[in-house]
Motif scaffolding. Sequence first.
Motif, short mmCIF file in Angstrom:
data_model
loop_
_atom_site.label_atom_id
_atom_site.label_comp_id
_atom_site.label_asym_id
_atom_site.label_seq_id
_atom_site.Cartn_x
_atom_site.Cartn_y
_atom_site.Cartn_z
N GLN A 151 1.05 -1.25 -0.24
CA GLN A 151 0.46 -0.52 0.15
C GLN A 151 0.79 1.27 0.04
O GLN A 151 2.32 1.31 0.16
CB GLN A 151 -1.11 0.25 1.61
N GLY A 152 0.47 2.33 -0.44
CA GLY A 152 0.58 3.83 -0.21
C GLY A 152 1.37 3.83 -1.46
O GLY A 152 1.32 3.11 -2.65
N ASN A 153 1.87 4.65 -1.59
CA ASN A 153 2.54 5.28 -3.51
C ASN A 153 4.26 5.08 -3.56
O ASN A 153 4.99 5.42 -4.53
CB ASN A 153 2.56 6.73 -3.79
N GLY A 154 4.58 4.92 -2.68
CA GLY A 154 6.30 4.60 -2.17
C GLY A 154 6.67 5.34 -3.06
O GLY A 154 6.59 7.42 -2.62
N PHE A 155 8.43 6.41 -2.73
CA PHE A 155 9.09 6.70 -3.53
C PHE A 155 9.56 6.94 -5.03
O PHE A 155 9.69 6.01 -5.36
CB PHE A 155 10.55 6.42 -2.54
N ASP A 156 9.73 8.26 -5.56
CA ASP A 156 9.89 8.04 -6.44
C ASP A 156 11.74 8.19 -6.58
O ASP A 156 11.92 9.47 -6.78
CB ASP A 156 9.47 9.62 -7.15
N LEU A 157 11.98 7.38 -6.85
CA LEU A 157 13.99 6.60 -7.84
C LEU A 157 13.91 6.72 -8.92
O LEU A 157 15.06 6.58 -9.48
CB LEU A 157 14.16 5.45 -7.11
N SER A 158 13.23 7.52 -9.73
CA SER A 158 13.11 7.76 -10.97
C SER A 158 14.04 8.75 -11.84
O SER A 158 14.57 9.54 -10.61
CB SER A 158 11.99 7.78 -12.02
N ASP A 159 15.09 8.46 -12.80
CA ASP A 159 15.68 10.00 -12.94
C ASP A 159 17.44 9.49 -12.52
O ASP A 159 17.20 11.06 -13.18
CB ASP A 159 15.00 11.54 -13.55
N LEU A 160 17.27 9.15 -11.31
CA LEU A 160 18.83 9.08 -11.08
C LEU A 160 19.79 8.28 -10.92
O LEU A 160 19.72 6.92 -11.91
CB LEU A 160 18.33 8.18 -9.28
N ASP A 161 20.60 8.68 -11.82
CA ASP A 161 22.34 7.14 -12.21
C ASP A 161 23.34 8.19 -11.55
O ASP A 161 23.49 8.75 -10.63
CB ASP A 161 22.43 7.64 -13.45
N GLU A 162 24.84 7.87 -12.10
CA GLU A 162 26.05 7.73 -11.44
C GLU A 162 26.25 9.42 -11.56
O GLU A 162 26.99 9.52 -10.83
CB GLU A 162 27.15 6.86 -12.20
N GLN A 163 25.70 10.12 -11.85
CA GLN A 163 25.67 11.69 -12.16
C GLN A 163 24.59 12.26 -11.11
O GLN A 163 24.91 13.30 -10.35
CB GLN A 163 24.68 12.87 -13.65
N SER A 164 24.50 11.71 -9.84
CA SER A 164 23.29 11.88 -8.84
C SER A 164 23.71 11.62 -7.18
O SER A 164 24.50 11.06 -7.38
CB SER A 164 21.94 11.49 -8.94
N GLN A 165 23.66 12.97 -6.51
CA GLN A 165 23.92 12.74 -4.78
C GLN A 165 22.56 12.44 -4.40
O GLN A 165 21.53 13.56 -4.97
CB GLN A 165 24.82 14.03 -4.63
N VAL A 166 22.53 11.85 -3.86
CA VAL A 166 21.70 11.78 -3.18
C VAL A 166 20.93 11.77 -1.58
O VAL A 166 22.30 10.72 -0.74
CB VAL A 166 20.71 11.18 -3.10
N LEU A 167 20.50 11.99 -0.74
CA LEU A 167 20.78 12.03 0.72
C LEU A 167 19.37 11.86 0.89
O LEU A 167 18.54 12.04 0.83
CB LEU A 167 20.45 13.84 1.17
N LEU A 168 19.97 10.82 1.98
CA LEU A 168 19.15 9.69 2.97
C LEU A 168 19.07 10.82 4.53
O LEU A 168 19.54 10.90 4.59
CB LEU A 168 18.97 8.58 3.17
N VAL A 169 17.73 10.71 5.35
CA VAL A 169 17.62 10.73 6.73
C VAL A 169 16.25 10.19 7.13
O VAL A 169 15.33 10.17 7.05
CB VAL A 169 17.01 12.40 6.45
N GLY A 170 17.08 9.84 8.22
CA GLY A 170 15.92 9.07 8.99
C GLY A 170 16.25 9.24 10.31
O GLY A 170 17.14 9.31 10.74
N GLY A 171 15.07 8.54 11.58
CA GLY A 171 15.16 8.23 12.43
C GLY A 171 13.81 7.72 13.32
O GLY A 171 13.19 6.85 13.30
N GLY A 172 14.79 6.82 14.47
CA GLY A 172 14.76 5.93 15.23
C GLY A 172 13.98 4.92 14.53
O GLY A 172 14.30 4.47 13.05
N ILE A 173 12.51 4.21 14.49
CA ILE A 173 11.67 3.49 13.62
C ILE A 173 11.70 3.86 12.28
O ILE A 173 11.21 2.63 10.95
CB ILE A 173 11.03 2.95 13.98
#
Length: 266
Positions: free
Chosen positions: A104-126
């Motif tokens: 369920q849910g729409n999920g993350f859009d991971l399209s159009d990212l490749d070896e030229q891209s930089q991505v930040l992930l930020v998470g807390g706890g659970i």
Amino acid sequence: MNPTCKKRLGAIRLETMKVVAQEEIAPAIFEIVLEGEMVEAMRAGQFLHLRVPDDAHLLRRPISISSIDKVNKQCHLIYRIEGAGTAVFSTLSQGDTLDVMGPQGNGFDLSDLDEQSQVLLVGGGIGVPPLLEVAKELHARGVKVVTVFGFANKDAVILETELAQYGQVFVTTDDGSYGIKGNVSVVINDLDNQFDAVYSCGAPGMMKYINQTFYDHPRAYLSLESRMACGMGACYACVLKVPESETVSQRVCEDGPVFRTGTVVL
């Protein structure tokens, strides 16, 4: 019902999934591995709505998908015992089954990212677990991944080793018992990187910070947690307001759980 049996109710899939394994990975935090046909349809950022195998608990529990193995038709879920319902989940072992609704849910859009891209992930706890599949998939494309995690203390730290396989990881703890003392803002405010996308999931305070910091970013996303009843968008128990509107609302279960920054009121 046979473990391989499944059916569709409108756009919702119900399946009895098999428990492959389960272990406690931190105090009161468990990782459970489920197997079933449903895995083929799963995407990073979605969640499963699990029926508690105890007739005393009528409402399902939403749990984010941590990682997906479509080859073996297995998925990993990580959850914290919050009450009697999740406590029942923690008693399950290999060979048991669960009544599952999803993905369920729409999920993350991971399209159009490749070896030229930089991505930040930020998470807390659970809120950290759903970012694991994101990191895995982006790393496979050659994307540079930087992860910043925040936890209450050393005992609560999870998935650091797993995430370190996919890029640079910063860990903060509120009490300074591990990593950098403070919250994720201590690290993020000092990063000079220009990130092509930002993906986050965590407590309300953290999500407010990410929403404010990356409010106008074209590809910054919040994965939000909420108490749910039906999990299908019908009951409106998980509604969020939309900026500058008194009539429009968004449902975490159906319109989310992933939203772009600046599109909902936190």
